[in-house]
Design a protein around this motif. Structure first.
Motif, PDB file in Angstrom:
ATOM      1  N   PHE A  86       0.882  -1.163  -0.069  1.00 43.34           N
ATOM      2  CA  PHE A  86      -0.065  -0.227   0.067  1.00 43.34           C
ATOM      3  C   PHE A  86       0.865   1.165   0.019  1.00 43.34           C
ATOM      4  O   PHE A  86       1.686   1.524   0.883  1.00 43.34           O
ATOM      5  CB  PHE A  86      -1.041   0.058   1.103  1.00 43.34           C
ATOM      6  CG  PHE A  86      -1.815  -1.370   0.968  1.00 43.34           C
ATOM      7  CD1 PHE A  86      -3.143  -1.039   0.323  1.00 43.34           C
ATOM      8  CD2 PHE A  86      -1.796  -2.155   1.719  1.00 43.34           C
ATOM      9  CE1 PHE A  86      -4.027  -1.844   0.173  1.00 43.34           C
ATOM     10  CE2 PHE A  86      -2.706  -3.461   1.514  1.00 43.34           C
ATOM     11  CZ  PHE A  86      -3.904  -3.111   0.911  1.00 43.34           C
ATOM     12  N   ILE A  87       0.641   2.228  -0.985  1.00 40.59           N
ATOM     13  CA  ILE A  87       1.572   3.301  -1.181  1.00 40.59           C
ATOM     14  C   ILE A  87       0.919   4.309  -0.584  1.00 40.59           C
ATOM     15  O   ILE A  87      -0.599   4.667  -1.316  1.00 40.59           O
ATOM     16  CB  ILE A  87       1.912   3.592  -2.615  1.00 40.59           C
ATOM     17  CG1 ILE A  87       2.908   2.336  -3.010  1.00 40.59           C
ATOM     18  CG2 ILE A  87       2.509   4.803  -2.685  1.00 40.59           C
ATOM     19  CD1 ILE A  87       3.215   2.558  -4.394  1.00 40.59           C
ATOM     20  N   THR A  88       0.885   5.195   0.155  1.00 38.57           N
ATOM     21  CA  THR A  88       0.536   6.254   0.652  1.00 38.57           C
ATOM     22  C   THR A  88       1.202   7.494   0.278  1.00 38.57           C
ATOM     23  O   THR A  88       2.362   7.825   0.329  1.00 38.57           O
ATOM     24  CB  THR A  88       0.195   6.476   2.157  1.00 38.57           C
ATOM     25  OG1 THR A  88      -0.327   5.286   2.629  1.00 38.57           O
ATOM     26  CG2 THR A  88      -0.599   7.658   2.725  1.00 38.57           C
ATOM     27  N   ILE A  89       0.476   8.498  -0.568  1.00 40.94           N
ATOM     28  CA  ILE A  89       1.004   9.866  -1.077  1.00 40.94           C
ATOM     29  C   ILE A  89       0.402  10.704  -0.389  1.00 40.94           C
ATOM     30  O   ILE A  89      -0.960  10.924  -0.449  1.00 40.94           O
ATOM     31  CB  ILE A  89       0.673   9.721  -2.748  1.00 40.94           C
ATOM     32  CG1 ILE A  89       1.383   8.539  -3.303  1.00 40.94           C
ATOM     33  CG2 ILE A  89       1.473  11.242  -2.978  1.00 40.94           C
ATOM     34  CD1 ILE A  89       0.791   8.282  -4.643  1.00 40.94           C
ATOM     35  N   GLU A  90       1.118  11.708   0.428  1.00 37.90           N
ATOM     36  CA  GLU A  90       0.450  12.768   1.020  1.00 37.90           C
ATOM     37  C   GLU A  90       1.155  14.000   0.603  1.00 37.90           C
ATOM     38  O   GLU A  90       2.529  14.041   0.221  1.00 37.90           O
ATOM     39  CB  GLU A  90       0.887  12.512   2.368  1.00 37.90           C
ATOM     40  CG  GLU A  90       0.499  11.581   3.227  1.00 37.90           C
ATOM     41  CD  GLU A  90       0.795  11.180   4.647  1.00 37.90           C
ATOM     42  OE1 GLU A  90       0.106  11.696   5.338  1.00 37.90           O
ATOM     43  OE2 GLU A  90       1.741  10.427   4.638  1.00 37.90           O
ATOM     44  N   ASN A  91       0.690  15.303   0.273  1.00 38.09           N
ATOM     45  CA  ASN A  91       0.759  16.685   0.258  1.00 38.09           C
ATOM     46  C   ASN A  91      -0.041  17.253   0.655  1.00 38.09           C
ATOM     47  O   ASN A  91      -1.140  17.700   0.170  1.00 38.09           O
ATOM     48  CB  ASN A  91       0.966  16.648  -1.511  1.00 38.09           C
ATOM     49  CG  ASN A  91       1.583  17.695  -1.829  1.00 38.09           C
ATOM     50  OD1 ASN A  91       1.927  18.799  -0.982  1.00 38.09           O
ATOM     51  ND2 ASN A  91       2.347  17.884  -3.233  1.00 38.09           N
ATOM     52  N   GLY A  92       0.632  18.041   1.684  1.00 38.48           N
ATOM     53  CA  GLY A  92      -0.201  18.981   2.532  1.00 38.48           C
ATOM     54  C   GLY A  92      -1.583  18.137   3.060  1.00 38.48           C
ATOM     55  O   GLY A  92      -1.490  17.192   4.006  1.00 38.48           O
ATOM     56  N   ASP A  93      -2.897  18.853   2.747  1.00 35.96           N
ATOM     57  CA  ASP A  93      -4.097  18.075   3.305  1.00 35.96           C
ATOM     58  C   ASP A  93      -4.473  16.992   2.307  1.00 35.96           C
ATOM     59  O   ASP A  93      -5.524  16.395   2.624  1.00 35.96           O
ATOM     60  CB  ASP A  93      -5.185  19.135   3.540  1.00 35.96           C
ATOM     61  CG  ASP A  93      -5.594  19.919   2.328  1.00 35.96           C
ATOM     62  OD1 ASP A  93      -4.690  19.950   1.221  1.00 35.96           O
ATOM     63  OD2 ASP A  93      -6.570  20.442   2.199  1.00 35.96           O
ATOM     64  N   LYS A  94      -3.655  16.887   1.132  1.00 31.72           N
ATOM     65  CA  LYS A  94      -4.283  15.827  -0.001  1.00 31.72           C
ATOM     66  C   LYS A  94      -3.391  14.554   0.489  1.00 31.72           C
ATOM     67  O   LYS A  94      -2.359  14.397   0.889  1.00 31.72           O
ATOM     68  CB  LYS A  94      -4.135  16.182  -1.231  1.00 31.72           C
ATOM     69  CG  LYS A  94      -5.037  17.550  -1.508  1.00 31.72           C
ATOM     70  CD  LYS A  94      -4.543  18.033  -3.053  1.00 31.72           C
ATOM     71  CE  LYS A  94      -5.353  19.057  -3.301  1.00 31.72           C
ATOM     72  NZ  LYS A  94      -6.523  18.938  -4.198  1.00 31.72           N
ATOM     73  N   VAL A  95      -4.351  13.261   0.518  1.00 27.27           N
ATOM     74  CA  VAL A  95      -3.878  11.975   0.728  1.00 27.27           C
ATOM     75  C   VAL A  95      -4.385  11.156  -0.262  1.00 27.27           C
ATOM     76  O   VAL A  95      -5.577  11.148  -0.742  1.00 27.27           O
ATOM     77  CB  VAL A  95      -4.067  11.657   2.231  1.00 27.27           C
ATOM     78  CG1 VAL A  95      -3.720  10.203   2.489  1.00 27.27           C
ATOM     79  CG2 VAL A  95      -3.751  12.496   3.277  1.00 27.27           C
ATOM     80  N   MET A  96      -3.489  10.279  -0.574  1.00 27.93           N
ATOM     81  CA  MET A  96      -4.090   9.186  -1.514  1.00 27.93           C
ATOM     82  C   MET A  96      -3.402   7.839  -1.313  1.00 27.93           C
ATOM     83  O   MET A  96      -2.271   7.697  -0.913  1.00 27.93           O
ATOM     84  CB  MET A  96      -3.462   9.555  -3.112  1.00 27.93           C
ATOM     85  CG  MET A  96      -3.978   8.486  -4.166  1.00 27.93           C
ATOM     86  SD  MET A  96      -3.036   8.986  -5.897  1.00 27.93           S
ATOM     87  CE  MET A  96      -4.202  10.244  -6.121  1.00 27.93           C
ATOM     88  N   LEU A  97      -4.166   6.782  -1.098  1.00 25.37           N
ATOM     89  CA  LEU A  97      -3.932   5.567  -0.852  1.00 25.37           C
ATOM     90  C   LEU A  97      -4.064   4.574  -1.979  1.00 25.37           C
ATOM     91  O   LEU A  97      -5.274   4.425  -2.531  1.00 25.37           O
ATOM     92  CB  LEU A  97      -4.721   5.130   0.327  1.00 25.37           C
ATOM     93  CG  LEU A  97      -4.531   3.689   0.757  1.00 25.37           C
ATOM     94  CD1 LEU A  97      -2.983   3.515   1.384  1.00 25.37           C
ATOM     95  CD2 LEU A  97      -5.507   2.963   1.925  1.00 25.37           C
ATOM     96  N   CYS A  98      -2.820   3.890  -2.362  1.00 30.76           N
ATOM     97  CA  CYS A  98      -2.700   3.093  -3.623  1.00 30.76           C
ATOM     98  C   CYS A  98      -2.451   1.808  -3.386  1.00 30.76           C
ATOM     99  O   CYS A  98      -1.163   1.535  -3.046  1.00 30.76           O
ATOM    100  CB  CYS A  98      -2.195   3.684  -4.905  1.00 30.76           C
ATOM    101  SG  CYS A  98      -2.557   5.280  -5.230  1.00 30.76           S
ATOM    102  N   PRO A  99      -3.236   0.743  -3.668  1.00 27.04           N
ATOM    103  CA  PRO A  99      -2.613  -0.650  -3.716  1.00 27.04           C
ATOM    104  C   PRO A  99      -1.806  -1.097  -4.735  1.00 27.04           C
ATOM    105  O   PRO A  99      -2.079  -0.459  -5.889  1.00 27.04           O
ATOM    106  CB  PRO A  99      -3.972  -1.629  -3.617  1.00 27.04           C
ATOM    107  CG  PRO A  99      -4.971  -0.733  -4.319  1.00 27.04           C
ATOM    108  CD  PRO A  99      -4.609   0.581  -4.092  1.00 27.04           C
TER     109      PRO A  99
END
Length: 125
Positions: A86-99
Motif C-alpha cells: 500500500f502506497i500512501t502519497i501525502e501532500n499537505g491536506d491531500k492524501v491518496m492510498l494506492c494498492p
C-alpha cells in the motif's frame, strides 16, 4: 537564434518529472499534469509530495486515520490482499492510498526514493 529558451533548472525539472512519470507507471500509478491520479480519489501534486510504503501485514494490523478518511467507517471492515503493498502519497491536506502488487515493490521503492529525495524502506510499525 534556434533552440530552447528554457533555463537549465526548467530542463532539469522537466526531466525529473518525466522520470517520476515513467517510474510511477512501472509501479502501476498514474501521473498526469504534475499530479498523482487514481480513480475515485482527489489528485495529489507531485511537487512536495511524500510517499510511504507499507506491506499488507503492517497495514492489516492497524487502521490509520488516512484509511478512515478515505473510506469512512468501512475502513474497519476492509480486508487487505496479502499480495499487495500500500502506497500512501501525502501532500499537505491531500492524501491518496494506492494498492500495488507486491511484485512491483522494487519499482514502488524507486518511485518513493525519487519523490522523497531519500531512500525509503518499507515501514515496519
Amino acid at each position: 537564434m534556434f533552440g530552447s529558451k528554457k533555463t537549465d533548472e526548467e530542463k532539469a525539472a522537466a526531466k525529473r518529472m518525466r522520470q517520476i512519470t515513467a517510474t510511477a507507471a512501472s509501479a502501476g500509478l498514474t501521473v498526469m499534469g504534475g499530479q498523482f491520479r487514481a480513480p475515485n480519489q482527489d489528485p495529489v501534486p507531485v511537487e512536495g509530495a511524500r510517499i510511504t510504503i507499507e506491506r499488507e501485514e503492517e497495514a492489516g494490523k492497524r487502521v490509520t486515520a488516512t484509511r478512515v478518511l478515505l473510506t469512512g467507517l468501512f475502513a474497519l471492515a476492509l480486508k487487505k490482499d496479502m499480495n499487495q503493498l500500500f502506497i500512501t502519497i501525502e501532500n499537505g491536506d491531500k492524501v491518496m492510498l494506492c494498492p500495488v502488487p507486491a511484485r512491483k515493490e522494487a519499482q514502488a521503492r524507486i518511485l518513493a526514493t525519487m519523490v522523497n529525495g531519500e531512500a525509503t524502506g518499507v515501514d515496519k510499525q
